[in-house]
Design a protein around this motif. Structure first.
Motif, short mmCIF file in Angstrom:
data_model
loop_
_atom_site.label_atom_id
_atom_site.label_comp_id
_atom_site.label_asym_id
_atom_site.label_seq_id
_atom_site.Cartn_x
_atom_site.Cartn_y
_atom_site.Cartn_z
N LEU A 261 0.81 -1.22 0.00
CA LEU A 261 0.00 0.00 0.00
C LEU A 261 0.84 1.28 0.00
O LEU A 261 0.29 2.38 -0.06
CB LEU A 261 -0.93 0.02 1.22
CG LEU A 261 -2.01 -1.05 1.28
CD1 LEU A 261 -2.79 -0.95 2.58
CD2 LEU A 261 -2.95 -0.95 0.09
N THR A 263 2.87 4.49 -0.94
CA THR A 263 2.70 5.42 -2.04
C THR A 263 3.59 6.63 -1.84
O THR A 263 4.12 6.85 -0.74
CB THR A 263 1.22 5.85 -2.16
OG1 THR A 263 1.04 6.64 -3.33
CG2 THR A 263 0.79 6.65 -0.94
N HIS A 268 -0.59 11.22 -1.92
CA HIS A 268 -1.34 10.93 -0.69
C HIS A 268 -2.29 12.07 -0.36
O HIS A 268 -2.00 13.24 -0.66
CB HIS A 268 -0.35 10.72 0.47
CG HIS A 268 -0.96 10.13 1.70
ND1 HIS A 268 -1.52 10.90 2.69
CD2 HIS A 268 -1.08 8.84 2.09
CE1 HIS A 268 -1.95 10.10 3.65
NE2 HIS A 268 -1.71 8.85 3.32
N ARG A 302 -1.69 4.20 0.63
CA ARG A 302 -2.96 4.44 -0.05
C ARG A 302 -4.08 4.13 0.94
O ARG A 302 -4.07 3.07 1.58
CB ARG A 302 -3.09 3.54 -1.29
CG ARG A 302 -2.05 3.82 -2.36
CD ARG A 302 -2.44 3.16 -3.69
NE ARG A 302 -2.72 1.74 -3.53
CZ ARG A 302 -1.80 0.78 -3.54
NH1 ARG A 302 -0.51 1.09 -3.68
NH2 ARG A 302 -2.15 -0.49 -3.41
N GLU A 304 -6.74 2.54 1.66
CA GLU A 304 -7.60 1.48 1.15
C GLU A 304 -8.01 0.46 2.21
O GLU A 304 -8.90 -0.36 1.95
CB GLU A 304 -6.89 0.76 0.00
CG GLU A 304 -6.61 1.66 -1.20
CD GLU A 304 -5.81 0.96 -2.28
OE1 GLU A 304 -5.53 -0.26 -2.12
OE2 GLU A 304 -5.46 1.62 -3.28
#
Length: 357
Positions: A261, A263, A268, A302, A304
């Motif tokens: 995940l 990034t 961001h 990320r 998620e």
């Protein structure tokens, strides 16, 4: 100092219980810095929960002790700072008081003055009261402060023996920034360092987005804490707190789980704000309460994954204390994790709490 109870003193503590016990004395649980105030004539000392001196950070409390307390006494209580923007407490403003610069402390003492809320009397004149029943100490506290003309910044905490009133306080006083209810046996002595009281705190859960992590001090392959976010009404992701109580094995597992995940900061949700502020964290003024030099930079992820955390209450838009990890929520859409899920405490003014009986 030459008092019947001498510093340092380990404060008496409370253990957590799930419900308000019947047949005891009840007080609001204040959310500030635990402190014991010693006065011996012209000398005043204030010690923290870990028995260290904090008198230099609260000159207005020292001045208030000299102006209002009995000549020789020892009081247990809590240092709090009322908010200048709302009717409750401001813990962030209280944290700012622990500052190395005397000039800064003096400025904050004028602009965000602290209060001392007393809830126990350990000594008065030449008498050590710690072995006396709590009801006797409470009565002595009320009489000692009333007799000395005690006023701002010293207050006596409200107290009741009515469990129904305590239950009402538990629900209402959170809106003023308080932390729950404390129950004390009427016949109990003061036991330094012992958990002889009971505390009942708010326990709530929230589903939060994992927006990043901080690396553990043990090395780069372990997670120190997870940064939590909630979406606002305008669709932005707000930083709301952290969760960080994991075993070392779990920290390494989390590190491996979260690598896919990772990034770039530019991609961001917090990237633009962090770069614009030339800061290392999503909150420009964020610092560690316990270690001012601690590196609080984070690894952006990320947004998620969703996890459920337990928390006691909010202070403004942030979780007041470090949250507790419950479990992952793979069934939740991150965009559905908003402030709307949080329970709103009843609004209640600090002045009404202090006036309660």
């Amino acid at each position: 100092m030459d008092l019947p109870v001498q510093p340092p003193v380990d404060p008496m503590l409370a253990k957590s219980v799930p419900a308000i016990p019947a047949g005891q004395r009840y007080e609001p649980k204040w959310d500030g810095f635990r402190a014991i105030v010693f006065r011996d004539g012209p000398d005043v000392e204030i010690t923290s929960r870990n028995t260290k001196s904090i008198a230099r950070y609260f000159p207005e409390v020292v001045a208030g002790a000299l102006a209002n307390l009995p000549q020789r006494c020892v009081l247990d209580g809590e240092i709090v700072v009322p908010s200048v923007t709302h009717a409750g407490l401001d813990f962030e403003a209280l944290l700012q008081r622990i500052h190395p610069a005397a000039s800064r402390v003096e400025l904050l003492a004028r602009t965000t003055p602290a209060l001392f809320v007393a809830f126990d009397l350990l000594a008065l004149d030449d008498e050590d009261l710690t072995a006396r029943p709590f009801d006797d100490r409470r009565a002595g506290l009320v009489q000692a402060l009333a007799g000395s003309g005690a006023e701002h910044p010293f207050y006596v905490t409200p107290s009741t023996d009515d469990v129904a009133v305590a239950a009402r306080w538990f629900e209402q006083f959170e809106g003023a920034g308080l932390d729950g209810v404390v129950a004390k046996r009427a016949d109990g002595p003061y036991l330094p360092g012992k958990r002889g009281w009971s505390k009942i705190k708010h326990d709530r859960t929230a589903d939060c987005v994992v927006a990043g992590y901080r690396v553990h001090t043990s090395g780069p392959d372990a997670v120190g804490s997870l940064l939590l976010g909630l979406y606002t009404d305008n669709g932005s992701l707000a930083s709301v707190g952290v969760v960080g109580a994991f075993t070392m094995a779990r920290r390494r597992e989390l590190f491996a789980e979260l690598q896919p995940l990772r990034t770039d900061l530019a991609a961001h949700p917090w990237g633009a704000a962090v770069e614009a502020a030339s800061a290392r964290t999503p909150r420009e003024a964020e610092t560690s309460r316990w270690n001012r030099g601690k590196d609080l930079s984070f690894v952006p992820l990320r947004p998620e994954r969703v996890l459920e955390v337990a928390y006691d209450h909010m202070e403004g838009t942030r979780l007041r204390h470090t949250a507790q990890f419950r479990h992952w929520r793979p069934d939740r859409d991150p965009l559905s994790c908003t402030y709307a899920q949080l329970e709103e405490p009843v609004s209640y003014a600090l002045t009404d709490v202090l006036a309660a009986r």
